[in-house]
Design a protein around this motif. Structure first.
Motif, PDB file in Angstrom:
ATOM      1  N   ASP A   1       3.325  -1.952   3.208  1.00  0.00           N
ATOM      2  CA  ASP A   1       2.054  -2.044   2.138  1.00  0.00           C
ATOM      3  C   ASP A   1       0.941  -1.998   3.030  1.00  0.00           C
ATOM      4  O   ASP A   1      -0.135  -1.448   2.595  1.00  0.00           O
ATOM      5  N   LYS A   2       0.744  -2.549   4.133  1.00  0.00           N
ATOM      6  CA  LYS A   2      -0.407  -2.088   5.227  1.00  0.00           C
ATOM      7  C   LYS A   2       0.124  -1.618   6.458  1.00  0.00           C
ATOM      8  O   LYS A   2       1.233  -2.028   7.067  1.00  0.00           O
ATOM      9  N   SER A   3      -0.530  -0.820   7.009  1.00  0.00           N
ATOM     10  CA  SER A   3      -0.191  -0.225   8.433  1.00  0.00           C
ATOM     11  C   SER A   3      -1.130  -0.645   9.393  1.00  0.00           C
ATOM     12  O   SER A   3      -2.403  -0.648   9.160  1.00  0.00           O
ATOM     13  N   SER A   4      -0.836  -0.742  10.850  1.00  0.00           N
ATOM     14  CA  SER A   4      -1.499  -1.040  11.800  1.00  0.00           C
ATOM     15  C   SER A   4      -2.236   0.118  12.469  1.00  0.00           C
ATOM     16  O   SER A   4      -2.835   0.085  12.994  1.00  0.00           O
ATOM     17  N   ILE A   5      -1.689   1.332  11.982  1.00  0.00           N
ATOM     18  CA  ILE A   5      -2.001   2.606  12.435  1.00  0.00           C
ATOM     19  C   ILE A   5      -3.433   2.833  11.975  1.00  0.00           C
ATOM     20  O   ILE A   5      -3.928   2.823  10.521  1.00  0.00           O
ATOM     21  N   GLU A   6      -4.463   3.042  13.001  1.00  0.00           N
ATOM     22  CA  GLU A   6      -5.965   3.160  12.327  1.00  0.00           C
ATOM     23  C   GLU A   6      -6.495   3.945  11.448  1.00  0.00           C
ATOM     24  O   GLU A   6      -7.185   3.952  10.645  1.00  0.00           O
ATOM     25  N   TRP A   7      -5.619   5.397  11.554  1.00  0.00           N
ATOM     26  CA  TRP A   7      -5.931   6.159  10.696  1.00  0.00           C
ATOM     27  C   TRP A   7      -5.292   6.507   9.274  1.00  0.00           C
ATOM     28  O   TRP A   7      -5.595   7.239   8.539  1.00  0.00           O
ATOM     29  N   THR A   8      -4.775   5.620   8.731  1.00  0.00           N
ATOM     30  CA  THR A   8      -3.852   5.302   7.571  1.00  0.00           C
ATOM     31  C   THR A   8      -3.884   3.826   7.217  1.00  0.00           C
ATOM     32  O   THR A   8      -4.575   3.094   7.800  1.00  0.00           O
TER      33      THR A   8
ATOM     34  N   GLY B   1      -1.658   2.289  26.868  1.00  0.00           N
ATOM     35  CA  GLY B   1      -1.459   1.147  27.835  1.00  0.00           C
ATOM     36  C   GLY B   1       0.013   0.958  27.338  1.00  0.00           C
ATOM     37  O   GLY B   1       0.683   1.018  26.549  1.00  0.00           O
ATOM     38  N   ARG B   2       0.389  -0.406  27.967  1.00  0.00           N
ATOM     39  CA  ARG B   2       1.489  -1.142  27.533  1.00  0.00           C
ATOM     40  C   ARG B   2       1.570  -1.240  26.199  1.00  0.00           C
ATOM     41  O   ARG B   2       2.985  -1.349  25.626  1.00  0.00           O
ATOM     42  N   THR B   3       0.567  -1.700  25.492  1.00  0.00           N
ATOM     43  CA  THR B   3       0.443  -2.100  24.003  1.00  0.00           C
ATOM     44  C   THR B   3      -0.580  -0.903  23.722  1.00  0.00           C
ATOM     45  O   THR B   3      -1.535  -0.585  24.423  1.00  0.00           O
ATOM     46  N   PRO B   4      -0.578  -0.771  22.230  1.00  0.00           N
ATOM     47  CA  PRO B   4      -1.566   0.365  21.721  1.00  0.00           C
ATOM     48  C   PRO B   4      -2.920  -0.056  22.003  1.00  0.00           C
ATOM     49  O   PRO B   4      -3.785   0.886  21.950  1.00  0.00           O
ATOM     50  N   LYS B   5      -3.213  -1.424  21.809  1.00  0.00           N
ATOM     51  CA  LYS B   5      -4.565  -1.797  21.666  1.00  0.00           C
ATOM     52  C   LYS B   5      -5.025  -2.182  22.995  1.00  0.00           C
ATOM     53  O   LYS B   5      -6.299  -2.871  23.430  1.00  0.00           O
TER      54      LYS B   5
ATOM     55  N   ARG C   1       5.355   5.175  -6.507  1.00  0.00           N
ATOM     56  CA  ARG C   1       4.910   4.895  -8.088  1.00  0.00           C
ATOM     57  C   ARG C   1       4.662   3.551  -8.217  1.00  0.00           C
ATOM     58  O   ARG C   1       4.117   3.345  -9.498  1.00  0.00           O
ATOM     59  N   ARG C   2       5.196   2.803  -7.568  1.00  0.00           N
ATOM     60  CA  ARG C   2       4.865   1.112  -7.925  1.00  0.00           C
ATOM     61  C   ARG C   2       3.328   0.739  -7.321  1.00  0.00           C
ATOM     62  O   ARG C   2       3.165  -0.296  -7.461  1.00  0.00           O
ATOM     63  N   TRP C   3       2.866   1.420  -6.651  1.00  0.00           N
ATOM     64  CA  TRP C   3       1.551   1.213  -6.153  1.00  0.00           C
ATOM     65  C   TRP C   3       0.528   1.808  -6.809  1.00  0.00           C
ATOM     66  O   TRP C   3       0.506   3.202  -7.004  1.00  0.00           O
ATOM     67  N   ARG C   4      -0.245   0.726  -7.876  1.00  0.00           N
ATOM     68  CA  ARG C   4      -1.214   1.568  -8.713  1.00  0.00           C
ATOM     69  C   ARG C   4      -2.374   1.789  -7.939  1.00  0.00           C
ATOM     70  O   ARG C   4      -3.151   2.538  -8.301  1.00  0.00           O
ATOM     71  N   ALA C   5      -2.934   0.814  -6.895  1.00  0.00           N
ATOM     72  CA  ALA C   5      -4.289   1.054  -6.192  1.00  0.00           C
ATOM     73  C   ALA C   5      -4.242   2.180  -5.410  1.00  0.00           C
ATOM     74  O   ALA C   5      -2.878   2.463  -4.694  1.00  0.00           O
ATOM     75  N   PRO C   6      -5.124   2.829  -5.165  1.00  0.00           N
ATOM     76  CA  PRO C   6      -4.971   4.173  -4.483  1.00  0.00           C
ATOM     77  C   PRO C   6      -4.945   3.672  -3.019  1.00  0.00           C
ATOM     78  O   PRO C   6      -5.368   2.849  -2.295  1.00  0.00           O
ATOM     79  N   ARG C   7      -4.179   4.487  -2.205  1.00  0.00           N
ATOM     80  CA  ARG C   7      -3.690   4.196  -0.879  1.00  0.00           C
ATOM     81  C   ARG C   7      -3.592   5.660  -0.021  1.00  0.00           C
ATOM     82  O   ARG C   7      -3.269   6.509  -0.609  1.00  0.00           O
ATOM     83  N   VAL C   8      -4.049   5.444   1.243  1.00  0.00           N
ATOM     84  CA  VAL C   8      -3.860   6.629   2.232  1.00  0.00           C
ATOM     85  C   VAL C   8      -2.370   6.200   2.669  1.00  0.00           C
ATOM     86  O   VAL C   8      -2.312   5.261   3.316  1.00  0.00           O
ATOM     87  N   VAL C   9      -1.531   7.445   2.695  1.00  0.00           N
ATOM     88  CA  VAL C   9       0.003   6.983   2.824  1.00  0.00           C
ATOM     89  C   VAL C   9       0.535   7.806   3.932  1.00  0.00           C
ATOM     90  O   VAL C   9       0.493   9.280   3.888  1.00  0.00           O
ATOM     91  N   PHE C  10       0.909   7.371   5.246  1.00  0.00           N
ATOM     92  CA  PHE C  10       1.593   8.259   6.147  1.00  0.00           C
ATOM     93  C   PHE C  10       2.924   8.459   5.712  1.00  0.00           C
ATOM     94  O   PHE C  10       3.797   7.220   5.895  1.00  0.00           O
ATOM     95  N   VAL C  11       3.306   9.687   5.648  1.00  0.00           N
ATOM     96  CA  VAL C  11       4.712  10.035   5.201  1.00  0.00           C
ATOM     97  C   VAL C  11       5.770  10.139   6.335  1.00  0.00           C
ATOM     98  O   VAL C  11       5.595  10.963   7.274  1.00  0.00           O
TER      99      VAL C  11
END
Length: 247
Positions: A3-10, A224-228, A73-83
């Motif tokens: 439902d939520k992503s840590s990817i900054e562009w989605t 780096g060793r971690t993304p952030k 289809r179960r998400w009513r609120a608009p989202r940017v979705v990485f497929v």
């Protein structure tokens, strides 16, 4: 699907397909392969199919998930979705009938904006005319170094509303890249235990080419060793430019 992503562009991820195979140097430290092995060990249902150990791994065999198709289809609120953050929709093992099913869902949920990335740009180009492209689908290719530039030419043949490049992990320069008919560029360094260091001039070169061409530029991370670990600033600021969403 997350439902939520840590990817900054989605904003969210949707995985009707899981699993993949290495095809280029950009795949050498694939985060999805490592994560799939962990998910298999945890008993996650979608990650029990093993791939060829030469190109894939535990839990990372290409698998389509019919039951996951209706999730947006179960998400009513608009989202940017990485497929398919855990796969490649245009992998040769994904039947064209299933690709069309995914496109049907995207067309029937116009409240969402869908982002698709592939390294299989030739199959994408050959299949594009057989697909019905809705205006809420952004299509991109991964371009990790100059050896992958042919993917950009393939992408230009695709009638997507937005064509974009993901230059991540950026492992070589892309000086003078042709951005004709490209609507967005993401760049970023590699993360993980064996990450390859990104030269600052590679990132600056892409940013400057985007500015010259009037193309939105998004700098995701240094890696780096971690993304952030090393942050997201390039030359003292964040670069979070994105295309406009279809209304």
């Amino acid at each position: 699907m997350a439902d939520k992503s840590s990817i900054e562009w989605t904003e969210a991820t949707w995985n009707p397909v899981t699993g993949c195979d290495r095809v280029s140097s950009g795949c050498d430290n694939c985060y999805a392969l490592t994560l799939s092995k962990r998910l298999k060990a945890m008993g996650a249902e979608k990650y029990q199919n093993d791939g060829d150990p030469r190109t894939s791994g535990p839990g990372f065999g290409v698998t389509t998930h019919q039951g996951a198709l209706d999730q947006p289809r179960r998400w009513r609120a608009p989202r940017v979705v990485f497929v398919n953050s855990m796969s490649d929709l245009f992998h040769a093992k994904v039947p064209i009938a299933f690709v069309k099913d995914v496109f049907d869902v995207m067309r029937e949920t116009p409240q969402h904006t869908y982002q698709i990335l592939t390294k299989r740009s030739l199959r994408l180009s050959r299949m594009a005319e057989k697909l019905d492209w809705p205006t809420n689908v952004w299509m991109g290719v991964s371009v990790e170094d100059a050896s992958a530039l042919e993917r950009v030419d393939h992408l230009r043949t695709v009638p997507a509303a937005v064509r974009f490049l993901s230059c991540e992990p950026l492992i070589g320069p892309l000086d003078g890249i042709d951005l004709h008919d490209i609507g967005w560029v993401i760049a970023g360094g590699e993360s993980g235990a064996n990450y390859r260091v990104m030269d600052i001039n590679w990132a600056r070169g892409i940013r400057d080419d985007c500015r010259d061409a009037g193309v939105p530029f998004f700098f995701k991370q240094w890696g780096g060793r971690t993304p952030k670990q090393l942050g997201r600033e390039l030359d003292g600021r964040l670069w979070d430019e994105m295309p406009r969403r279809a209304v």
